[in-house]
Design a protein around this motif. Structure first.
Motif, short mmCIF file in Angstrom:
data_model
loop_
_atom_site.label_atom_id
_atom_site.label_comp_id
_atom_site.label_asym_id
_atom_site.label_seq_id
_atom_site.Cartn_x
_atom_site.Cartn_y
_atom_site.Cartn_z
N CYS A 181 57.42 41.10 49.68
CA CYS A 181 57.44 39.66 49.97
C CYS A 181 56.39 38.98 49.10
O CYS A 181 56.65 37.93 48.49
N TYR A 182 55.22 39.60 48.99
CA TYR A 182 54.19 39.07 48.08
C TYR A 182 54.58 39.29 46.62
O TYR A 182 54.26 38.47 45.75
N GLY A 183 55.28 40.40 46.35
CA GLY A 183 55.73 40.64 44.99
C GLY A 183 56.66 39.54 44.50
O GLY A 183 56.61 39.13 43.33
N THR A 184 57.52 39.05 45.39
CA THR A 184 58.41 37.95 45.04
C THR A 184 57.60 36.69 44.72
O THR A 184 57.89 35.96 43.77
N ALA A 185 56.56 36.44 45.53
CA ALA A 185 55.69 35.29 45.25
C ALA A 185 55.00 35.45 43.90
O ALA A 185 54.85 34.48 43.14
N ALA A 186 54.56 36.68 43.59
CA ALA A 186 53.92 36.92 42.30
C ALA A 186 54.88 36.64 41.15
O ALA A 186 54.48 36.10 40.11
N ALA A 187 56.14 37.03 41.34
CA ALA A 187 57.14 36.78 40.28
C ALA A 187 57.32 35.28 40.04
O ALA A 187 57.49 34.85 38.89
N LEU A 188 57.27 34.49 41.11
CA LEU A 188 57.35 33.03 40.94
C LEU A 188 56.14 32.52 40.16
O LEU A 188 56.27 31.62 39.31
N CYS A 189 54.98 33.07 40.44
CA CYS A 189 53.77 32.64 39.74
C CYS A 189 53.77 33.08 38.28
O CYS A 189 53.06 32.50 37.45
N LEU A 190 54.54 34.11 37.97
CA LEU A 190 54.67 34.54 36.59
C LEU A 190 55.61 33.61 35.83
O LEU A 190 55.34 33.19 34.70
N ALA A 191 56.74 33.26 36.48
CA ALA A 191 57.76 32.44 35.82
C ALA A 191 57.41 30.96 35.82
O ALA A 191 57.69 30.24 34.85
N ASP A 192 56.82 30.48 36.91
CA ASP A 192 56.56 29.04 37.06
C ASP A 192 55.27 28.86 37.86
O ASP A 192 55.30 28.49 39.04
N PRO A 193 54.11 29.13 37.28
CA PRO A 193 52.86 29.12 38.04
C PRO A 193 52.50 27.77 38.65
O PRO A 193 51.77 27.73 39.64
N GLU A 194 52.99 26.68 38.09
CA GLU A 194 52.64 25.36 38.64
C GLU A 194 53.45 25.02 39.89
O GLU A 194 53.10 24.10 40.62
N LEU A 195 54.53 25.76 40.15
CA LEU A 195 55.41 25.42 41.27
C LEU A 195 54.78 25.70 42.63
O LEU A 195 54.95 24.93 43.57
N VAL A 196 54.05 26.82 42.75
CA VAL A 196 53.56 27.25 44.07
C VAL A 196 52.08 27.59 44.03
O VAL A 196 51.51 27.90 42.98
N ARG A 197 51.46 27.51 45.20
CA ARG A 197 50.13 28.06 45.45
C ARG A 197 50.29 29.04 46.62
O ARG A 197 50.90 28.69 47.64
N ILE A 198 49.75 30.23 46.48
CA ILE A 198 49.96 31.28 47.48
C ILE A 198 48.79 31.32 48.45
O ILE A 198 47.62 31.34 48.05
N VAL A 199 49.10 31.34 49.74
CA VAL A 199 48.11 31.57 50.80
C VAL A 199 48.50 32.85 51.51
O VAL A 199 49.63 32.99 52.00
N GLY A 200 47.58 33.81 51.54
CA GLY A 200 47.86 35.11 52.16
C GLY A 200 47.19 35.25 53.50
O GLY A 200 45.97 35.12 53.61
N TRP A 201 47.99 35.53 54.53
CA TRP A 201 47.49 35.74 55.89
C TRP A 201 47.36 37.22 56.16
O TRP A 201 48.32 37.97 55.96
N CYS A 202 46.21 37.66 56.61
CA CYS A 202 46.01 39.05 57.02
C CYS A 202 46.11 39.10 58.54
O CYS A 202 45.19 38.70 59.25
N HIS A 203 47.26 39.57 59.04
CA HIS A 203 47.57 39.47 60.46
C HIS A 203 47.05 40.63 61.29
O HIS A 203 47.03 40.55 62.52
N SER A 204 46.68 41.75 60.66
CA SER A 204 46.36 42.95 61.42
C SER A 204 45.29 43.76 60.72
O SER A 204 45.08 43.63 59.50
N ASP A 205 44.65 44.64 61.46
CA ASP A 205 43.68 45.56 60.87
C ASP A 205 44.31 46.93 60.61
O ASP A 205 43.65 47.95 60.62
N ASN A 206 45.61 46.94 60.32
CA ASN A 206 46.33 48.20 60.10
C ASN A 206 46.05 48.83 58.75
O ASN A 206 46.58 49.89 58.43
N GLY A 207 45.26 48.20 57.91
CA GLY A 207 44.95 48.72 56.59
C GLY A 207 45.93 48.24 55.54
O GLY A 207 45.53 47.91 54.42
N TYR A 208 47.19 48.17 55.87
CA TYR A 208 48.22 47.78 54.91
C TYR A 208 48.08 46.32 54.51
O TYR A 208 48.11 45.99 53.32
#
Length: 523
Positions: A108-135
């Motif tokens: 899901c984040y990889g898809t966001a990264a691809a958007l930032c590669l193709a069109d970096p001005e289109l989006v700004r990414i905010v990442g939520w860390c929902h759990s302490d599961n390590g992942y």
């Protein structure tokens, strides 16, 4: 006009604390005039979407042909098109940049990264860390180059993120989840323990019905432990998930009532009619279900985790924490939860119920959460674009070939750090000719499939902590419980994990008691 928000949910609108959080935040922000859209992947197999009561001003997007994250490892073509079209539509209608919040899954984040590669001005990414599961934290660290702001839902999660991202401390915010605070309603709490006036103790679990993260089979052991102590009780389970059939079979004939998935609007009244909320989870961030229960005056009885509960619960005042380790099995966890429930009952439930509800009103209301989230989203929108490095693959996972002749292992993917493949080769060379078990049937193992296929050691089985995988196979190898590893005739165990290696190593006694030697790769 504030920047529009696009929240991607890789598991759709199934039973999930993250889905509940997303709907609450989206609806509240839309009511305040922000353009918000939810982009939904399909729900997990055998799960139906829950009626969440989404504000009609929120756009709900079901892109045609979109797969679940992880169904096509490394193939981002379909999600990239869907995410791009959604972001462009919002930007066209409301201006840009668009705030994009991926969730839960690396791709899901990889898809966001691809958007930032193709069109970096289109989006700004905010990442939520929902759990302490390590992942979750590892995914955010992997995609740090494109993330404008990071959100931790608890003090523990914040500390973990700060440790992984020392150069980004200024961009890490601690924003606990928030829930609605209903008006208190009169209810008969269980009192006078052991007297003729006592009423049956009413316990409830709401949320995902899963084995490994949620440890839901502990509810059966909890009921048995209370019955053994002569405590009249009932346990209600409102939720759905992959362990539902097994829980239903184990609960047959016991004091456990299974309601299945309910619309979120039905949950507050149900919680208000119960005394204790039970949370057996091995790990959490800041459980939305727990906050909902406390808001309704339902006292939390939770298994100890590293994150979340300890910053909300004051033992003996507004809840109880059972001192049980994450690696404890369901029976041990159920007994510990029963003892914690009895402590709460003896201390007096009415006062604890009032304290639980007051805690949420004062510190974890939805209004507080939305105010802080809105400010952070505005800060992200004002931040400069962050393009993804062109020399790095966007996908977190990669399709792994089963033989080395078909292609290299996924060296340096999100699940396998640089050098990981060679470290595995080196350990397998040391174990040449010996019968071994590989601990871990997850993405790390899948990414290193070519190395395992050509192993000079003889792999006789895989082992995994997730009991939902037990009895299944991967590439023809059986997947066993760790306690059964010696039955496969193995002499050694190799831990195949990067994100969870330290925790698995700490639990290696389960193998050493069987006379097996345990090897690790990434220390």
């Amino acid at each position: 006009m504030p920047a529009p928000l696009l929240i991607a949910l890789p598991d759709g609108l199934g039973v999930s604390g993250v889905a509940s959080w997303a709907v609450r935040l989206a609806s509240a922000l839309a009511a305040r005039g922000r353009a918000v859209a939810l982009l939904l992947h399909p729900e997990p197999p055998a799960q139906r979407p829950v009626e969440h009561g989404i504000d009609p001003r929120v756009r709900v997007l079901h892109p045609t042909g979109l797969d679940r994250c992880g169904d096509r490892p490394g193939d981002l073509a379909r999600p990239i098109a869907a995410y791009r079209d959604a972001a462009r539509s919002l930007a066209c209608d409301f201006g840009g940049p668009v705030i994009l919040c991926p969730n839960l899954h690396g791709d899901c984040y990889g898809t966001a990264a691809a958007l930032c590669l193709a069109d970096p001005e289109l989006v700004r990414i905010v990442g939520w860390c929902h759990s302490d599961n390590g992942y979750d934290a590892r995914v955010l660290a992997h995609y740090e180059p494109v993330i404008s702001k990071f959100v931790a839902v608890s003090d523990r999660v914040e500390a973990e993120l700060r440790g992984l991202l020392p150069a980004r401390h200024a961009d890490i915010a601690n924003i606990p989840c928030g829930v609605e605070c209903p008006e208190p309603r009169a209810t008969d709490r269980a009192t006078d323990f052991g007297s003729a006036k006592s009423v049956p103790l009413r316990l409830i679990y709401t949320g995902r019905v899963e084995h490994h993260p949620k440890r839901v089979m502990a509810l059966v052991s909890l009921s048995d432990a209370l019955s053994a102590r002569g405590v009249e009780h009932s346990i209600t389970v409102a939720g759905d998930g992959p362990a539902m059939d097994e829980l239903r079979a184990a609960a047959d004939g016991k004091r456990i009532r299974l309601l299945g998935a309910l619309a979120p609007g039905a949950i507050p009244a149900l919680l208000a009619d119960h005394d204790l909320f039970i949370l057996p989870s091995r790990f959490e961030g800041l459980s939305v279900s727990m906050l909902e229960a406390m808001a309704a005056g339902c006292i939390p009885i939770v298994a100890r985790t590293e994150s979340g509960a300890a910053q909300v619960i004051e033992r003996g005042w507004n809840g109880e924490i059972a001192d049980i380790a994450p690696e404890a099995d369901e029976e041990q966890t159920g007994r510990a939860l029963a003892e914690a429930a009895l402590r709460a009952l003896k201390r007096g439930l009415p006062a604890m119920s009032e304290a639980a509800a007051a805690t949420i009103r004062e510190r974890f209301s939805l209004g507080q959460h939305v105010e802080r989230a809105a400010r952070l989203l505005d800060e992200a929108a004002a931040a400069p674009a962050r393009p993804w490095p062109a020399d790095r693959p966007c996908a977190f996972t990669r399709a792994a070939a089963m033989t080395a002749r078909d292609g290299p292992a996924a060296e340096g993917s999100g699940s396998v750090p640089p050098g990981g493949a060679e470290k595995l080769r080196a350990v397998l060379r040391q174990l040449a000719g010996r019968a071994i078990v590989i601990h871990g049937a997850g993405e790390h193992t899948r990414q290193l499939a070519p190395i395992l296929a050509d192993s000079p050691a003889r792999i006789v089985a895989l082992a995994d902590d997730d009991r939902a995988k037990h009895g299944k196979t991967l590439w023809g190898w059986p997947i066993l419980a760790p306690a059964d590893a010696a039955k496969a005739g193995a002499t050694d165990v190799v831990i195949s994990s990067w994100m969870h290696e330290a925790a698995i190593w700490d639990r290696r006694a389960v193998y050493e008691r069987q006379g097996l030697r345990v090897w690790r790769l990434h220390e």
